[in-house]
Design a protein around this motif. Structure first.
Motif, PDB file in Angstrom:
ATOM      1  N   ILE A 201       0.858  -1.190   0.000  1.00 53.57           N
ATOM      2  CA  ILE A 201       0.000   0.000   0.000  1.00 53.57           C
ATOM      3  C   ILE A 201       0.897   1.244   0.000  1.00 53.57           C
ATOM      4  O   ILE A 201       1.331   1.714   1.059  1.00 53.57           O
ATOM      5  CB  ILE A 201      -0.931   0.017   1.220  1.00 53.57           C
ATOM      6  CG1 ILE A 201      -1.572  -1.363   1.452  1.00 53.57           C
ATOM      7  CG2 ILE A 201      -2.015   1.079   1.057  1.00 53.57           C
ATOM      8  CD1 ILE A 201      -2.391  -1.459   2.715  1.00 53.57           C
ATOM      9  N   PRO A 202       1.207   1.800  -1.143  1.00 50.20           N
ATOM     10  CA  PRO A 202       2.153   2.925  -1.205  1.00 50.20           C
ATOM     11  C   PRO A 202       1.664   4.200  -0.536  1.00 50.20           C
ATOM     12  O   PRO A 202       2.475   5.037  -0.145  1.00 50.20           O
ATOM     13  CB  PRO A 202       2.352   3.123  -2.714  1.00 50.20           C
ATOM     14  CG  PRO A 202       1.151   2.516  -3.356  1.00 50.20           C
ATOM     15  CD  PRO A 202       0.753   1.371  -2.479  1.00 50.20           C
ATOM     16  N   THR A 203       0.344   4.372  -0.395  1.00 45.29           N
ATOM     17  CA  THR A 203      -0.189   5.614   0.186  1.00 45.29           C
ATOM     18  C   THR A 203      -0.337   5.556   1.702  1.00 45.29           C
ATOM     19  O   THR A 203      -0.607   6.577   2.341  1.00 45.29           O
ATOM     20  CB  THR A 203      -1.563   5.937  -0.417  1.00 45.29           C
ATOM     21  OG1 THR A 203      -2.450   4.823  -0.184  1.00 45.29           O
ATOM     22  CG2 THR A 203      -1.451   6.190  -1.920  1.00 45.29           C
ATOM     23  N   LEU A 204      -0.170   4.379   2.313  1.00 46.28           N
ATOM     24  CA  LEU A 204      -0.502   4.192   3.723  1.00 46.28           C
ATOM     25  C   LEU A 204       0.485   4.910   4.639  1.00 46.28           C
ATOM     26  O   LEU A 204       1.703   4.815   4.470  1.00 46.28           O
ATOM     27  CB  LEU A 204      -0.508   2.700   4.065  1.00 46.28           C
ATOM     28  CG  LEU A 204      -1.279   2.311   5.327  1.00 46.28           C
ATOM     29  CD1 LEU A 204      -2.759   2.604   5.154  1.00 46.28           C
ATOM     30  CD2 LEU A 204      -1.063   0.848   5.673  1.00 46.28           C
ATOM     31  N   LYS A 205      -0.088   5.614   5.666  1.00 46.65           N
ATOM     32  CA  LYS A 205       0.728   6.335   6.651  1.00 46.65           C
ATOM     33  C   LYS A 205       0.587   5.762   8.056  1.00 46.65           C
ATOM     34  O   LYS A 205       1.519   5.864   8.856  1.00 46.65           O
ATOM     35  CB  LYS A 205       0.344   7.817   6.662  1.00 46.65           C
ATOM     36  CG  LYS A 205       0.633   8.545   5.358  1.00 46.65           C
ATOM     37  CD  LYS A 205       0.248  10.015   5.457  1.00 46.65           C
ATOM     38  CE  LYS A 205       0.541  10.734   4.144  1.00 46.65           C
ATOM     39  NZ  LYS A 205       0.150  12.182   4.227  1.00 46.65           N
ATOM     40  N   ARG A 206      -0.580   5.193   8.367  1.00 48.45           N
ATOM     41  CA  ARG A 206      -0.821   4.649   9.709  1.00 48.45           C
ATOM     42  C   ARG A 206      -1.427   3.256   9.575  1.00 48.45           C
ATOM     43  O   ARG A 206      -2.373   3.060   8.813  1.00 48.45           O
ATOM     44  CB  ARG A 206      -1.769   5.559  10.501  1.00 48.45           C
ATOM     45  CG  ARG A 206      -1.177   6.941  10.790  1.00 48.45           C
ATOM     46  CD  ARG A 206      -2.220   7.889  11.346  1.00 48.45           C
ATOM     47  NE  ARG A 206      -3.298   8.130  10.393  1.00 48.45           N
ATOM     48  CZ  ARG A 206      -3.223   9.010   9.405  1.00 48.45           C
ATOM     49  NH1 ARG A 206      -2.133   9.738   9.238  1.00 48.45           N
ATOM     50  NH2 ARG A 206      -4.250   9.177   8.583  1.00 48.45           N
TER      51      ARG A 206
END
Length: 429
Positions: A201-206
């Motif tokens: 998931i390249p957009t995942l931050k948390r």
């Protein structure tokens, strides 16, 4: 206030009283409309539809009738939030589908559903406006839920789901159909499959992952280059492979047990060893035939360490020796009368460790030896904070212990001692 006949509530601007009512569960927002004539029909304008507030003693039919009425008589073209959470209740499949279909038609942005025997309409999985989604079966409901394929949620940024059984029937379909996902909370219960859980998931931050009663044959692969915060909880049954966590800043590890797999614990901690802030629950006990797992050496990047759930002194020393760059230590210690000092002072205490926060749950006298060692060897300590929760006469106990603490030698002249956020001075607290 000088007039007895002025309706001051009605004089509020519309956006103010709509905002006030939107903060309430809808049941109480409707009841509040009797406070002002002007508010009589305002509930039809609310965009936050929170259907909490029905007590379990009420008939489920009353809840369904209320939701039906609200969805039927709405006059706005927008729904920001639709929330329906009852851990012990189920509703008719047709009713739930109608409500969600209507919310989707009204461009819902946040959907929060928790019910027994959860069955969801197809429209939910192709909603173009949804930004936040939380789905969970009610308590003790192991029926699970499935979603169709393909899923297309182009605006979804926050996903919070609990699944029973195979997560490939629901969770991974939702993830793959959410190209803008930034926050993921996934709890997997009762799964014994052998598949690898691959999170690409390249957009995942948390990310928050919790596993309960899952097979020990699974592998968790994290390829999340923009991930900043990671939480892993539940029971440690899986091998974690960190393919790309290059942006990871903070990690929390709270695993209950490992059952003879200390290598899983080591692999996970090594994988997050480059974070700046690390929180670890109690070191899990493997079995009576295996020694407790150790703490692998961390990089000098670990600046803050939080040790929860009552750590023993020898475990704390092992952690200090493993984190040479540590600056801030927060620890909850178990009550021990014997403190065994290490042969060599950990490197972090000589050059980096500036703050210590100790949470004491019982008699603080048990931890004086520990504090004596930390104060006497912390060369750059600036602040030691003791958070003390005692069932005893706490004021008297604090006075007695503070006098003893003030007599302890300090390796750092700049070090101050605080008890329950109050600084100790030579004249008392």
């Amino acid at each position: 206030m000088s007039s007895k006949h002025v309706d001051r509530l009605s004089m509020l601007p519309e956006e103010i009283w709509l905002h006030i009512l939107s903060l309430l569960p809808l049941k109480f927002a409707v009841q509040a409309t009797i406070l002002s004539k002007q508010w009589r029909h305002t509930w039809t304008l609310l965009t936050n539809l929170n259907f909490d507030g029905f007590h379990p003693i009420h008939d489920k039919q009353r809840l369904e009738t209320f939701v039906d009425g609200v969805m039927k008589y709405r006059i706005t073209s927008q729904v920001n939030i639709f929330r329906l959470c009852y851990v012990y209740w189920s509703v008719r499949k047709s009713a739930l589908s109608n409500w969600i279909n209507e919310a989707v038609r009204l461009n819902v942005r946040e959907l929060d559903i928790e019910l027994i025997r959860l069955e969801l309409p197809l429209s939910l999985f192709t909603c173009k406006t949804l930004t936040k989604l939380r789905l969970s079966n009610g308590r003790y409901d192991k029926s699970g839920w499935e979603c169709p394929c393909p899923v297309n949620l182009p605006c979804l940024k926050i996903l919070d789901i609990t699944v029973y059984g195979d997560p490939f029937l629901n969770a991974f379909k939702l993830i793959s159909g959410s190209p803008m996902l930034e926050s993921l909370s996934l709890q997997i219960l009762l799964h014994s499959g052998e598949e690898e859980y691959i999170f690409n998931i390249p957009t995942l931050k948390r990310m928050k992952l919790s596993f309960h009663n899952c097979s020990d044959t699974n592998k968790v692969v994290l390829n999340v280059p923009n991930l900043e915060s990671l939480y892993v909880g539940g029971k440690m049954f899986s091998l974690f492979v960190m393919e790309d966590v290059s942006s990871l800043v903070a990690a929390t590890i709270k695993c209950h047990s490992i059952y003879g797999r200390g290598d899983l614990w080591d692999a996970l901690l090594k994988g997050v060893g480059g974070v700046k802030s690390l929180s670890i629950g109690k070191v899990p006990y493997i079995s009576y035939i295996s020694p407790p797992p150790g703490i692998p050496n961390m990089s000098r990047k670990v600046k803050q360490l939080v040790l929860e759930d009552s750590w023993k002194s020898k475990e704390i020393v092992q952690v200090l020796e493993s984190c040479p760059g540590l600056e801030h230590l927060h620890v909850q210690k178990s009550a021990e009368f014997d403190w065994i000092a290490p042969k060599l002072v950990p490197a972090c205490m000589l050059t980096n460790l500036t703050t210590i926060k100790l949470k004491v749950l019982g008699d603080m006298k048990c931890d004086v030896k520990f504090l004596e060692y930390m104060l006497g060897n912390g060369q750059v300590l600036k602040r030691v904070t003791i958070i003390w929760k005692s069932i005893c006469n706490i004021r008297q106990e604090i006075m007695l212990c503070s006098q003893q603490l003030l007599k302890l030698p300090r390796a750092s002249r700049d070090c101050e001692i605080y008890v329950n956020e109050t600084m100790l001075r030579s004249t008392g607290i």
